[in-house]
Design a protein around this motif. Structure first.
Motif, mmCIF file in Angstrom:
data_model
loop_
_atom_site.group_PDB
_atom_site.id
_atom_site.type_symbol
_atom_site.label_atom_id
_atom_site.label_comp_id
_atom_site.label_asym_id
_atom_site.label_seq_id
_atom_site.Cartn_x
_atom_site.Cartn_y
_atom_site.Cartn_z
ATOM 1 N N PRO A 47 0.860 -1.292 -0.063
ATOM 2 C CA PRO A 47 0.056 -0.154 -0.002
ATOM 3 C C PRO A 47 0.727 1.338 0.022
ATOM 4 O O PRO A 47 0.451 2.310 -0.587
ATOM 5 C CB PRO A 47 -0.830 -0.027 1.248
ATOM 6 C CG PRO A 47 -1.014 -1.451 1.554
ATOM 7 C CD PRO A 47 0.442 -2.271 1.157
ATOM 8 N N ARG A 52 -1.871 6.603 -3.137
ATOM 9 C CA ARG A 52 -3.205 6.685 -2.641
ATOM 10 C C ARG A 52 -3.629 8.160 -2.456
ATOM 11 O O ARG A 52 -4.747 8.344 -2.960
ATOM 12 C CB ARG A 52 -3.156 5.848 -1.172
ATOM 13 C CG ARG A 52 -2.755 4.827 -1.047
ATOM 14 C CD ARG A 52 -3.081 4.052 0.274
ATOM 15 N NE ARG A 52 -2.766 4.837 1.369
ATOM 16 C CZ ARG A 52 -1.201 4.650 1.889
ATOM 17 N NH1 ARG A 52 -0.246 3.952 1.076
ATOM 18 N NH2 ARG A 52 -0.971 5.704 2.759
ATOM 19 N N TYR A 55 -4.979 8.699 -6.009
ATOM 20 C CA TYR A 55 -6.603 8.051 -6.102
ATOM 21 C C TYR A 55 -7.545 8.884 -5.504
ATOM 22 O O TYR A 55 -8.515 9.061 -5.945
ATOM 23 C CB TYR A 55 -6.488 6.704 -5.360
ATOM 24 C CG TYR A 55 -5.646 5.503 -6.126
ATOM 25 C CD1 TYR A 55 -4.721 5.959 -7.269
ATOM 26 C CD2 TYR A 55 -5.565 4.216 -5.765
ATOM 27 C CE1 TYR A 55 -4.107 4.809 -8.051
ATOM 28 C CE2 TYR A 55 -4.791 3.543 -6.403
ATOM 29 C CZ TYR A 55 -4.047 3.728 -7.511
ATOM 30 O OH TYR A 55 -3.344 2.720 -7.934
ATOM 31 N N GLY A 251 -3.611 -1.819 -7.246
ATOM 32 C CA GLY A 251 -3.980 -2.246 -5.694
ATOM 33 C C GLY A 251 -5.155 -3.081 -5.875
ATOM 34 O O GLY A 251 -6.095 -2.829 -6.688
#
Length: 411
Positions: A47, A52, A55, A251
């Motif tokens: 991760p 992220r 995203y 992911g």
């Protein structure tokens, strides 16, 4: 099972088995609540390598601008996303296809299930690598098929043995359907099939009238020049059903994969998929669409490849330092290394004791095999490992082996 409910169950439940990966994950989660666990058990990207924050920005834009982001999409996926995937396959895989040949799925796993629904009947023969991805074996067994394992060596599936098995099964009058392969960065071995074997596999499929299911989950986690092409890019007869996935780069939680196949199969796949889930998660479809449309894929992949290459090298170095003499694979792609324990030491017992005594998690590999040849094998994942704990984890494995065998040498 209570007799009250047993009479209502279908005969298919006799083919349903619990995934050993899920069982292992449950044990690891329980142990993690009481101790710090060094985990080599995962099967997904780190991760901290996945962007992220990007995203989050894309998601905000999607929900703000796209009213349809909270509604159903067509069962086979957003038209724009299918067009981008077709372009992606051309640019990165050398595969000329069209959006009409693509069905967007809930990761590669749903595509594998759809292929089973469309093509497999009880008693059919399916050839898989030995070892192979355990969840494919399990889900296709739901359809009552018989899986025949073909040995794997450093060049991938031993295609000479495949042809021998095909001839033997034909001689028995068996109904042969599919050859399932993960030719690049195979799960669980990490092995990559050579070009010579890829060519031979296609020749066998043509000669014996078989279809090939190419699971391309790890096609884009390649760490060194390998001189390979996807089977689908080499297929001149329409015998390869291509299962793609963005999970290992973007992911696993986004759940976006796809099936690329001839139009007749896609039409049936679309019809089968609609009642199953209506559509893949629409916000995730839009996020992936914008990643591809904005040409962000290459940067995301390059970061993943760079990070995982370092972790792979650290793990191989630690194995050779602390477990000298033990056989292991040397992946040029993917996320996994297989390790053979000395003698016939049971991988399940080793994994359980390693977790309980030394707080290190690995996956016993026996369930990935179609026979008993993997009883003394464990699967190690390096993509999710913490760099500064890789050597410590391998060192603890060496300590346990010494305790179990009474020797510091792995032979």
């Amino acid at each position: 099972m209570s007799p009250v409910y047993e009479k209502f169950l279908s005969s298919r439940v006799n083919y349903i088995e619990t995934s050993p990966i899920r069982e292992a994950v449950s044990k690891i989660a329980a142990r993690s609540r009481v101790a710090k666990v060094i985990s080599f058990a995962a099967g997904e990207p780190d991760p901290d390598v996945i962007p992220r924050e990007l995203y989050g920005e894309l998601a905000r834009e999607v929900f703000a601008r796209e009213k349809k982001s909270v509604a159903y999409s067509p069962a086979d996926g957003l038209p724009d996303l299918k067009a981008e995937i077709a372009g992606f396959m051309k640019e990165y895989e050398g595969v000329a296809t069209t959006p009409e040949n693509i069905v967007v799925t809930l990761g590669g796993s749903q595509a594998i299930d759809i292929v089973g629904r469309l093509m497999l009947d009880p008693g059919d023969i399916v050839f898989v690598e030995n070892p192979s991805y355990v969840n494919t074996i399990l889900v296709w067994r739901h359809y009552g098929v018989r899986t025949i394992g073909i040995p794997v060596d450093d060049e991938g599936m031993v295609t000479e043995r495949l042809e021998e098995a095909v001839k033997a099964m034909r001689g028995e009058g068996r109904k042969l359907k599919l050859v399932y392969t993960i030719p690049t960065g195979q799960n669980p071995s990490g092995v990559t099939m050579s070009m010579e074997r890829r060519k031979h596999l296609l020749e066998i499929a043509s000669r014996h009238d078989l279809l090939i299911v190419e699971d391309a989950a790890y096609n884009h986690l390649v760490y060194e020049p390998a001189g390979i092409k996807p089977l689908r890019a080499m297929d001149g007869e329409g015998r390869v059903l291509y299962i793609g996935s963005f999970s290992k780069i973007f992911g696993t939680g986004l759940r976006i994969g796809w099936l690329e196949a001839p139009g007749e199969i896609v039409e049936k796949a679309r019809a089968a998929k609609g009642p199953m889930d209506m559509c893949a998660p629409v916000p995730s479809q839009y996020i992936v669409l914008n990643i591809l449309r904005n040409k962000l894929y290459r940067t995301i992949r390059e970061k993943a490849v760079s990070e995982y290459r370092v972790k792979r090298d650290l793990m191989i170095s630690a194995i050779e330092k602390h477990l000298p003499g033990l056989r292991h694979t040397r992946p040029v792609a993917g996320m996994f290394i297989l390790l053979w324990l000395p003698g016939m030491l049971d991988g399940r017992v080793f994994a359980d004791q390693l977790l309980e005594k030394h707080n290190v998690a690995v996956i016993p590999a026996a369930a990935f095999y179609t026979d008993d040849s993997g009883r003394n094998v464990v699967r190690l994942n390096f993509s999710m490992s913490e760099k500064d704990l890789i050597e410590e984890g391998v060192k603890r494995m060496s300590m346990l082996l010494k305790e179990m065998t009474g020797s510091s040498q792995a032979t």
